[in-house]
Each structure stands twice: as structure tokens, then as C-alpha cells.
Design an enzyme around this catalytic site. Structure first.
Site, PDB file in Angstrom:
ATOM      1  N   ARG A 273       0.864  -1.180   0.000  1.00  0.00           N
ATOM      2  CA  ARG A 273       0.000   0.000   0.000  1.00  0.00           C
ATOM      3  C   ARG A 273       0.898   1.226   0.000  1.00  0.00           C
ATOM      4  NH1 ARG A 273      -3.578  -2.681  -1.567  1.00  0.00           N
ATOM      5  NH2 ARG A 273      -5.595  -3.096  -0.601  1.00  0.00           N
ATOM      6  N   GLU A 302      -2.993   7.871  -3.684  1.00  0.00           N
ATOM      7  CA  GLU A 302      -3.566   7.305  -4.890  1.00  0.00           C
ATOM      8  C   GLU A 302      -4.900   7.958  -5.235  1.00  0.00           C
ATOM      9  OE1 GLU A 302      -2.169   3.201  -4.694  1.00  0.00           O
ATOM     10  OE2 GLU A 302      -3.899   2.709  -5.906  1.00  0.00           O
ATOM     11  N   HIS A 320      -1.406   0.551  -9.854  1.00  0.00           N
ATOM     12  CA  HIS A 320      -2.044  -0.430  -8.952  1.00  0.00           C
ATOM     13  C   HIS A 320      -2.638  -1.612  -9.740  1.00  0.00           C
ATOM     14  CE1 HIS A 320      -4.000  -0.716  -4.697  1.00  0.00           C
ATOM     15  NE2 HIS A 320      -3.756  -1.917  -5.187  1.00  0.00           N
ATOM     16  N   ALA A 322      -1.104  -4.769  -9.690  1.00  0.00           N
ATOM     17  CA  ALA A 322      -0.408  -6.005  -9.290  1.00  0.00           C
ATOM     18  C   ALA A 322      -1.320  -7.235  -9.328  1.00  0.00           C
ATOM     19  CB  ALA A 322       0.221  -5.849  -7.908  1.00  0.00           C
TER      20      ALA A 322
END
Ligand code: NAD
Ligand code: DGY
Length: 492
Positions: A273, A302, A320, A322
Site C-alpha cells: 500500500r 492514490e 495499482h 499487481a
């Protein structure tokens, strides 16, 4: 009064109203809900991040459960709105749930689900990709090529770092951190140093076995070390990947002082994070240390980046993604839907959120349980005590040394086994007959007599009839104590 939001409705006459704040990949999750008499409403609003007001409008006057996203702020306001609407179930479509105030959910008796396991390998693969891309300067080289600047091979062109023989550092060696570590150790023959609050025994065994395998083949063995502090990892590792949960203890875990302790040419990867890293300090560090590189999938504010980050050549930034593989995203949707469905239907909570494979098998109905409810204990929810028969087929044990369980023999690929534990020559050096007997007794006591039968029959079928019962018992691993545990929990 919140403005109305656009929705798509499936099975309008369904008894239970389930809302998803976003369209999610695949259709299995929708079908599973519809089959169980749910009316499914999917928000189709063209707005990436829904506000609390948008979600209140979606919940409306009557709502049994909501599937939400990590971009949403699930706190007191939303849980009280859901509770007023009669809802008792919420699930994030994510394993991380730092966007959820679990205490507020507890206050309103709302179960909070998450989606562990299904994104472990996918996320680890992206962390590994960022590590390699940073080490070999792939993004810089790609930009250079596209800009038409390549005019011939040069000895110094985009020289990066060789990973082989270097040390990979993992902070947070849970599901994803361990999967990443295995990829880097096995794929690039890196040594491992890790820091976690808990010992990653299975990971340690993996590296030990792989090191022995390399040595037996005349290669330099890989090594592992469990660091006693995070700073030890930062000082010693060449590539460091962050995989802890985000909570009070991990906020700004990587700050100015800690960056300064890292090697000047180190690589830092963050797929956990954003707020785990102090991004302002990171930008300053990147400016001062051009050989230091980062690969970032997540950001402190973000979707925004801190000023200066986008201009840094030594930073690779991706939005983001992943967990963004088709199988994983569809699996996340399925787990989130089943979390909500399970609570609505009054099913128990699955006993092991690390073993969610039975819910992902598209050719069989999922178990009647919620796969992962993080506040099950606080809400006093029943946990499924018995292994449903189907779970036996998916259950994997950290075996490989003391033997394997029959589940390994039946269906499971050798994905996570130590590389020297091949099926043809299993190592049974550490035979533990007592453990075998535990399984034997628990199998007899258990209503699942099938367990015993399968344990006796299948290894014989697979390996020929020369195996004795004692041999079979010995091959059943220490983890089969879980069966005994099950029996004890039933009896007590
Ligand atoms: N970028 C992405 O798309 C993406 C995808 C999946 C998960 N994630 C993030 O990754 C996190 C980890 O996921 P997981 O499935 O591996 O969870 P996990 O619970 O299996 O692993 C987290 C590990 O962090 C450790 N930890 C907790 N506090 C720590 C501390 N202070 N110092 C060191 N270690 C600490 C825990 O002991 C645990 O082993 C999630 O919570 C989520 O925030 C991000
Ligand atoms: O926590 C998670 O599951 C991820 O961030 C989603 O990609």
C-alpha cells in the site's frame, strides 16, 4: 439527498438484494448469486471512485449485502446506512482492507469479507517484474528506443544490475511476500533476508531445499536469513520488496532515515500500500541517489503521485495493477460475492482463508461457507469445523520432508513443494509414526471415513501395491494434525 446512480439489474425478482459498487470481471460471481435467489444490482456510474454519498444512494432503503472496492471509504457512515437497510454483509473485492473500519462494522454487526489467496501469485509476479525491470532499466531503455535515440550497440548502454548471487530482502513475508521471495530465489538464484513478525517456516524450508539442490548440482547454494529487525534487511539487501499489511505499525515504514540506511544502488519495490512509504522522502532520495531505483505499484495519495516522482528516470510507476490478471480478478469477484452470500444465507465461515481453492473450482459448486470474513471472531460467527469432502481434494500440506498427504497424491500440482521433493523419490527420513496415528485415530472418529479410505487406497493406487500401511501412515505429514484438531474441536 444523494443523487441517484445508474445501475444494471440481474434477476429482478430475487429475494435478497445484493449491490456491487462496480462491475467486476467474469460472470460466475453473478451466476452464483442469482442461483441463490439474489437480485444483483451493479453500479455502472462512469466515475472511478464512488463517494460515500454515492454508495448511500446505492444501498437505498433495503439492502442485504454490498460488494465494495478498496477505493471506497467504508466507515461508520456506510455501515450504519447498510445496517439501517437491513444489511449484514459487506466484502471488499481485495485482500487488503485498510479502507474498512472494522470496528464500525462490528458495531453494526456487519460481516467484513476480503479475498485472500487468489491474488498471491499474480501480485508476486508483478513485484518480481518490477524488480527485474528496475535492475535492468527496461522502462528507460524502452523510452530511449521509441524516441529514436538508439544508434548502435555500446559497452555502456543501459548497464544495470545482475540479480544472481545478490540478496533479496522481503518485508512482510506473508502470502504474497513469500511467493515473491520464492520467485526471486528460485528464478534468479538470489539469497534471501526477510523480516516479519512471524517466522516464515515454509519459505525457509523452500530456500534450504533449493540451496541443497543447487549444491548437489555443483552450483553455489542460495541462503536465507530471518532478520531480527527491518533495518537489518534494509542494510543488507540489494533488492527490497514491501509486502506487509497497511496499519498503524507499517505507516511510513520506509522514511527518510531508513532510505538512508539502504545501499546506494539498491532497488525498492512496493506492491503493498502506498502509505507504507513516505513518498516525499522517496522522491528526495531518488534525486540525490540516481543509482537507487524503485518500482511502485501503489502510491501514498492514490491515484496521485507526489510532486517530482513522475519525472524521475530511476522510478518505474504502474497504476495499482499487481493483481490484474484475468484469473485473479475473476477469482476476487467470486470470493467477494461468496463472502456476502454466505452471510446472507447464514453459512459458517470457511476455516482457512489461506486455502480458498474449493471456491474457485468452476466445475463444482462452492462450499456452503463464506471464504474469508475478517471479523468472524468479533461477531461470534460460526466457523466451519469439518472439512467438507471436497476440501480434501484441495488441501495442501507443507509436506515434502516428512511425506505427503493423500491430497497431494490425488490432484495437486507440485507448485509449492521444495524442488528436491519429487514424487518418485519422496523423502521419508523424518518418519513420525505418532503423527500418522493421530491421523488414523482422527479419521476413524471423524464422520469423514472417506479420509481414512482415501489415505489408505490412493497412495497404493499411485505407487503400486508394495506399500505397507505403516509406510502410508508415515507419509502423512505433520499438518494432518489438523484433522485431529478438527475431531477434538467437535468432541469438545
Ligand atoms: N498492489 C496490489 O495490487 C496488491 C495486491 C494484493 C495485496 N496487496 C497488499 O498486500 C498486503 C499483503 O497481502 P498478503 O495476502 O500477503 O497478506 P498476509 O497477511 O499474508 O501478509 C502480510 C504479512 O505482513 C506481516 N506484517 C504485518 N505487520 C508487519 C510489520 N510491522 N513488519 C513486518 N511485517 C509485518 C504479517 O505478519 C504478514 O505475514 C495486503 O494487505 C494488501 O494491502 C496489494
Ligand atoms: O489488496 C488488494 O487486494 C489489492 O490491492 C487489489 O489489487
Amino acid at each position: 439527498m444523494a443523487k441517484p446512480v445508474s445501475i444494471e439489474v440481474w434477476n429482478p425478482n430475487g429475494k435478497y438484494r445484493v449491490v456491487s459498487t462496480k462491475p467486476m470481471p467474469g460472470t460466475r460471481w453473478i451466476n452464483l448469486l442469482i442461483e441463490q435467489d439474489c437480485r444483483v444490482e451493479i453500479c455502472t456510474q462512469k466515475k472511478t471512485i464512488l463517494s460515500v454519498e454515492d454508495i448511500i444512494a446505492l444501498i437505498g432503503d433495503r439492502c442485504d449485502g454490498v460488494i465494495g472496492q478498496l477505493t471506497e471509504d467504508w466507515g461508520e457512515t456506510l455501515f450504519s446506512a447498510l445496517s439501517r437497510a437491513g444489511g449484514k454483509a459487506f466484502s471488499n473485492m481485495a485482500v487488503g482492507y485498510n479502507n474498512v473500519d472494522v470496528n464500525a462494522a462490528n458495531k453494526y454487526g456487519v460481516a467484513v469479507g476480503n479475498t485472500p489467496g487468489v491474488l498471491t501469485e499474480t501480485t508476486a509476479e508483478l513485484a518480481a517484474s518490477l524488480s527485474v525491470a528496475a535492475a535492468r532499466r527496461i522502462v528507460e531503455a524502452d523510452e530511449f528506443m521509441r524516441a529514436g535515440r538508439y544508434d548502435g550497440w555500446l559497452p555502456h548502454l543501459f548497464v544495470g544490475n545482475l540479480l544472481k548471487g545478490q540478496t533479496v530482502g522481503v518485508i512482510g513475508a506473508g502470502r504474497i511476500g513469500s511467493a515473491y521471495a520464492r520467485m526471486m530465489v528460485e528464478g534468479f538464484k538470489m539469497n534471501l533476508i526477510y523480516f516479519d513478525l512471524y517466522q516464515a517456516t515454509r519459505l525457509e524450508k523452500f530456500v534450504t531445499a533449493y540451496g541443497a539442490f543447487l549444491k548437489a548440482n555443483g552450483e553455489q547454494p542460495v541462503t536465507w536469513k530471518r532478520a531480527s529487525s527491518m533495518d537489518e534487511v534494509l542494510r543488507e539487501a540489494d533488492v527490497i520488496s514491501l509486502h506487509p499489511v497497511l496499519d498503524k505499525t507499517t505507516y511510513h515504514l520506509i522514511n527518510k532515515e531508513r532510505l538512508a540506511t539502504m545501499k546506494k544502488e539498491a532497488i525498492l519495490v512496493n506492491c503493498s500500500r502506498g502509505p507504507v512509504v513516505d513518498e516525499v522522502a522517496l522522491v528526495a532520495h531518488l534525486k540525490e541517489n540516481p543509482m537507487f531505483r524503485v518500482g511502485l505499484d501503489v502510491f501514498e495519495d492514490e491515484p496521485f503521485m507526489k510532486p517530482g516522482l513522475a519525472n524521475m528516470k530511476n522510478a518505474i510507476v504502474v497504476p495499482h495493477i499487481a493483481s490484474a490478471s484475468k484469473w485473479t480478478r475473476e477469482g476476487m469477484a467470486t470470493l467477494a460475492a461468496l463472502n456476502v452470500l454466505g452471510k446472507i444465507k447464514g453459512y459458517p465461515v470457511w476455516s482457512d482463508p489461506n486455502r480458498v481453492e474449493p471456491f474457485l473450482n468452476e466445475n463444482a459448486p462452492p462450499p456452503a461457507a463464506s471464504p474469508s470474513i475478517v471479523n468472524a471472531k468479533a461477531l461470534g460467527l460460526a466457523v466451519s469445523k469439518l472439512f467438507p469432502l471436497s476440501s480434501l481434494f484441495f488441501f495442501r500440506y507443507p509436506a515434502g520432508y516428512a511425506g505427503r498427504s493423500m491430497a497431494d497424491y490425488l490432484l495437486l500440482p507440485e507448485v509449492e513443494d521444495p524442488p528436491d521433493a519429487g514424487r518418485k523419490s519422496p523423502r521419508i527420513a523424518s518418519i513420525d509414526v505418532f503423527r500418522g496415528l493421530c491421523v488414523f485415530v482422527s479419521s476413524i472418529l471423524s464422520p469423514s471415513l472417506f479420509t481414512l479410505a482415501a489415505a489408505m487406497i490412493f497412495p497404493v493406487v499411485r505407487h503400486g501395491s508394495s506399500l505397507s500401511v505403516g509406510y502410508i501412515m508415515a507419509r502423512i505429514s505433520v499438518s494432518d494434525f489438523i484433522f485431529a484438531g478438527n475431531v477434538l474441536s467437535i468432541v469438545s
